[in-house]
Design an enzyme around this catalytic site. Structure first.
Site, PDB file in Angstrom:
ATOM      1  N   GLY A   9       0.835  -1.205   0.000  1.00  0.00           N
ATOM      2  CA  GLY A   9       0.000   0.000   0.000  1.00  0.00           C
ATOM      3  C   GLY A   9       0.866   1.250   0.000  1.00  0.00           C
ATOM      4  N   SER A  11       1.476   3.467  -2.402  1.00  0.00           N
ATOM      5  CA  SER A  11       1.269   4.517  -3.409  1.00  0.00           C
ATOM      6  C   SER A  11       0.668   5.796  -2.856  1.00  0.00           C
ATOM      7  CB  SER A  11       0.378   3.982  -4.539  1.00  0.00           C
ATOM      8  OG  SER A  11      -0.925   3.730  -4.048  1.00  0.00           O
ATOM      9  N   ASN A  74       1.331  -2.525   5.405  1.00  0.00           N
ATOM     10  CA  ASN A  74       0.560  -1.291   5.604  1.00  0.00           C
ATOM     11  C   ASN A  74      -0.795  -1.321   4.911  1.00  0.00           C
ATOM     12  OD1 ASN A  74       0.234   1.801   5.860  1.00  0.00           O
ATOM     13  ND2 ASN A  74       0.242   1.455   3.651  1.00  0.00           N
ATOM     14  N   TYR A 138     -13.534  -4.655  10.203  1.00  0.00           N
ATOM     15  CA  TYR A 138     -12.236  -3.960  10.303  1.00  0.00           C
ATOM     16  C   TYR A 138     -11.650  -4.146  11.701  1.00  0.00           C
ATOM     17  CZ  TYR A 138      -9.003   0.059   9.753  1.00  0.00           C
ATOM     18  OH  TYR A 138      -7.903   0.876   9.657  1.00  0.00           O
ATOM     19  N   ALA A 140     -12.227  -6.536  13.812  1.00  0.00           N
ATOM     20  CA  ALA A 140     -11.785  -7.931  13.968  1.00  0.00           C
ATOM     21  C   ALA A 140     -10.450  -8.136  13.265  1.00  0.00           C
ATOM     22  CB  ALA A 140     -12.838  -8.869  13.390  1.00  0.00           C
ATOM     23  N   ALA A 141     -10.341  -7.611  12.051  1.00  0.00           N
ATOM     24  CA  ALA A 141      -9.097  -7.790  11.285  1.00  0.00           C
ATOM     25  C   ALA A 141      -7.929  -7.078  11.977  1.00  0.00           C
ATOM     26  CB  ALA A 141      -9.279  -7.255   9.867  1.00  0.00           C
TER      27      ALA A 141
HETATM   28  N1  LIG Z   1      -5.826   6.758   7.879  1.00  0.00           N
HETATM   29  C1  LIG Z   1      -6.231   6.421   9.066  1.00  0.00           C
HETATM   30  O1  LIG Z   1      -6.892   7.198   9.771  1.00  0.00           O
HETATM   31  C2  LIG Z   1      -5.875   5.094   9.636  1.00  0.00           C
HETATM   32  C3  LIG Z   1      -6.200   4.855  10.978  1.00  0.00           C
HETATM   33  C4  LIG Z   1      -5.891   3.623  11.522  1.00  0.00           C
HETATM   34  C5  LIG Z   1      -5.253   2.664  10.762  1.00  0.00           C
HETATM   35  N2  LIG Z   1      -4.948   2.912   9.464  1.00  0.00           N
HETATM   36  C6  LIG Z   1      -4.273   1.833   8.718  1.00  0.00           C
HETATM   37  O2  LIG Z   1      -3.096   2.340   8.126  1.00  0.00           O
HETATM   38  C7  LIG Z   1      -2.849   1.684   6.882  1.00  0.00           C
HETATM   39  C8  LIG Z   1      -2.688   2.692   5.759  1.00  0.00           C
HETATM   40  O3  LIG Z   1      -3.878   3.453   5.685  1.00  0.00           O
HETATM   41  P1  LIG Z   1      -4.018   4.764   4.770  1.00  0.00           P
HETATM   42  O4  LIG Z   1      -5.028   5.602   5.433  1.00  0.00           O
HETATM   43  O5  LIG Z   1      -2.672   5.310   4.439  1.00  0.00           O
HETATM   44  O6  LIG Z   1      -4.694   4.115   3.461  1.00  0.00           O
HETATM   45  P2  LIG Z   1      -4.916   4.730   1.966  1.00  0.00           P
HETATM   46  O7  LIG Z   1      -4.613   6.187   1.936  1.00  0.00           O
HETATM   47  O8  LIG Z   1      -6.282   4.278   1.552  1.00  0.00           O
HETATM   48  O9  LIG Z   1      -3.848   3.926   1.141  1.00  0.00           O
HETATM   49  C9  LIG Z   1      -4.018   2.551   0.955  1.00  0.00           C
HETATM   50  C10 LIG Z   1      -2.884   2.011   0.124  1.00  0.00           C
HETATM   51  O10 LIG Z   1      -3.145   0.646  -0.173  1.00  0.00           O
HETATM   52  C11 LIG Z   1      -3.138   0.454  -1.592  1.00  0.00           C
HETATM   53  N3  LIG Z   1      -4.076  -0.588  -1.949  1.00  0.00           N
HETATM   54  C12 LIG Z   1      -5.393  -0.626  -1.720  1.00  0.00           C
HETATM   55  N4  LIG Z   1      -5.927  -1.764  -2.203  1.00  0.00           N
HETATM   56  C13 LIG Z   1      -4.900  -2.469  -2.733  1.00  0.00           C
HETATM   57  C14 LIG Z   1      -4.795  -3.730  -3.362  1.00  0.00           C
HETATM   58  N5  LIG Z   1      -5.866  -4.516  -3.575  1.00  0.00           N
HETATM   59  N6  LIG Z   1      -3.573  -4.154  -3.769  1.00  0.00           N
HETATM   60  C15 LIG Z   1      -2.480  -3.385  -3.591  1.00  0.00           C
HETATM   61  N7  LIG Z   1      -2.510  -2.191  -2.990  1.00  0.00           N
HETATM   62  C16 LIG Z   1      -3.715  -1.735  -2.567  1.00  0.00           C
HETATM   63  C17 LIG Z   1      -3.509   1.816  -2.163  1.00  0.00           C
HETATM   64  O11 LIG Z   1      -2.989   2.015  -3.452  1.00  0.00           O
HETATM   65  P3  LIG Z   1      -3.727   1.648  -4.826  1.00  0.00           P
HETATM   66  O12 LIG Z   1      -5.127   2.192  -4.715  1.00  0.00           O
HETATM   67  O13 LIG Z   1      -2.867   2.332  -5.830  1.00  0.00           O
HETATM   68  O14 LIG Z   1      -3.681   0.163  -4.928  1.00  0.00           O
HETATM   69  C18 LIG Z   1      -2.758   2.737  -1.193  1.00  0.00           C
HETATM   70  O15 LIG Z   1      -1.400   2.805  -1.556  1.00  0.00           O
HETATM   71  C19 LIG Z   1      -4.019   0.709   6.686  1.00  0.00           C
HETATM   72  O16 LIG Z   1      -3.682  -0.562   7.159  1.00  0.00           O
HETATM   73  C20 LIG Z   1      -5.108   1.314   7.559  1.00  0.00           C
HETATM   74  O17 LIG Z   1      -6.048   0.366   7.955  1.00  0.00           O
HETATM   75  C21 LIG Z   1      -5.244   4.115   8.886  1.00  0.00           C
END
Ligand SMILES: NC(=O)c1ccc[n+]([C@@H]2O[C@H](COP(=O)([O-])OP(=O)(O)OC[C@H]3O[C@@H](n4cnc5c(N)ncnc54)[C@H](OP(=O)(O)O)[C@@H]3O)[C@@H](O)[C@H]2O)c1
Length: 241
Positions: A9, A11, A74, A138, A140-141
């Site tokens: 993830g 990107s 991530n 979410y 649970a995961a």
């Molecule tokens: N943001 C928050 O508030 C928050 C809070 C708690 C936990 N988290 C956790 O932190 C982590 C990162 O979250 P984020 O907010 O940075 O997420 P994000 O902005 O939605 O980014 C998700 C990343 O995953 C990639 N992705 C999604 N589906 C994919 C697939 N099928 N195959 C390959 N890549 C895929 C996306 O790129 P593409 O679309 O280009 O594939 C992107 O690079 C996650 O595990 C999330 O659960 C986030």
């Protein structure tokens, strides 16, 4: 700092901020996601990690060509549904993208880490693991990420490989905005989230990346099986000591 690090993830959001942070520290970064961002600071491999077979091929190729010392799992997926309306296909997809990918990616690079007797595994959980409405799948995961990581910490403890969790609170990324700050309830949700964060603001992806970089560092050699909440204090009330 682990010298060669795979980030899923990578990107956008936290993954991209982590890639930029590690590259600035001199690490070789290998980023995985579906769409390549402009100017990625390392090797970028486009792959849909939801496709187990395609992932297996990409991971085997990378493991054969790179001495990967660090893995940052991530990639995450959150689909908001209240109990009573949980679509079981959505449940399976949320568990698959959060947990199966974490296992599959880590297992691809584990033989190399074991052979070199050195490795750093960092898995992303969430404040949502402590409980939040509409997050059965979410939650649970992401709670599963913690149980799994603690298990790996024990299994790998004598092999020079650490496994730790970074658990972000509300962080201003695409995922967060898409899930929480769009549509009619956007402003109400914003206020509700902010009321839940003692610091009264959302986190920045760079602040989460900093915690990930700590666990990846060579110096964090006596730290394993730990969960670091990076959340502006939002876990303090709900989490036990
Ligand atoms: N943001 C928050 O508030 C928050 C809070 C708690 C936990 N988290 C956790 O932190 C982590 C990162 O979250 P984020 O907010 O940075 O997420 P994000 O902005 O939605 O980014 C998700 C990343 O995953 C990639 N992705 C999604 N589906 C994919 C697939 N099928 N195959 C390959 N890549 C895929 C996306 O790129 P593409 O679309 O280009 O594939 C992107 O690079 C996650 O595990 C999330 O659960 C986030």
């Amino acid at each position: 700092m682990a010298e060669t690090v795979v980030i899923t993830g990578a990107s956008k959001g936290i993954g991209l901020a982590t890639a930029e942070r590690l590259a600035a520290q001199g690490a070789q970064v290998i980023g995985l996601a579906r769409s390549e961002p402009r100017g990625f600071p390392g090797v970028f491999v486009p792959v849909d990690l939801g496709d187990e077979g395609a992932s297996a091929a990409v991971l085997a190729d990378l493991a054969g060509r790179h001495a990967v010392e660090g893995v940052v799992n991530n990639l995450g997926l959150n689909i908001l549904e209240p109990l009573g309306n949980i679509d079981l296909d959505h449940f399976r997809r949320v568990v698959d993208l959060n947990l199966r990918t974490t296992i599959q990616v880590t297992q691809a690079f584990l033989p190399g880490m074991r052979a070199r007797r050195y490795g750093r595994i960092v898995n992303l959980s969430s404040r949502g693991a402590l409980g939040r409405e509409k997050r059965s799948s979410y939650g649970a995961a992401k709670a599963g990420i913690i149980g799994m990581t603690r298990t790996w910490a024990l299994e790998l403890a004598t092999q020079g490989i650490t496994a730790n969790v970074v658990s972000p609170g509300p962080t201003a990324t695409e995922m967060f905005v898409r899930n929480n700050l769009t549509g009619e309830a956007a402003e109400k949700n914003r206020q509700r989230f902010l009321a839940d964060v003692p610091m009264g603001r959302f986190g920045e992806p760079e602040e989460i990346a900093h915690a990930i970089a700590f666990f990846l560092s060579r110096e964090a050699s006596f730290v394993t099986g730990q969960v670091l909440h990076v959340c502006g204090g939002s876990s303090v009330g709900p989490a036990p000591l």
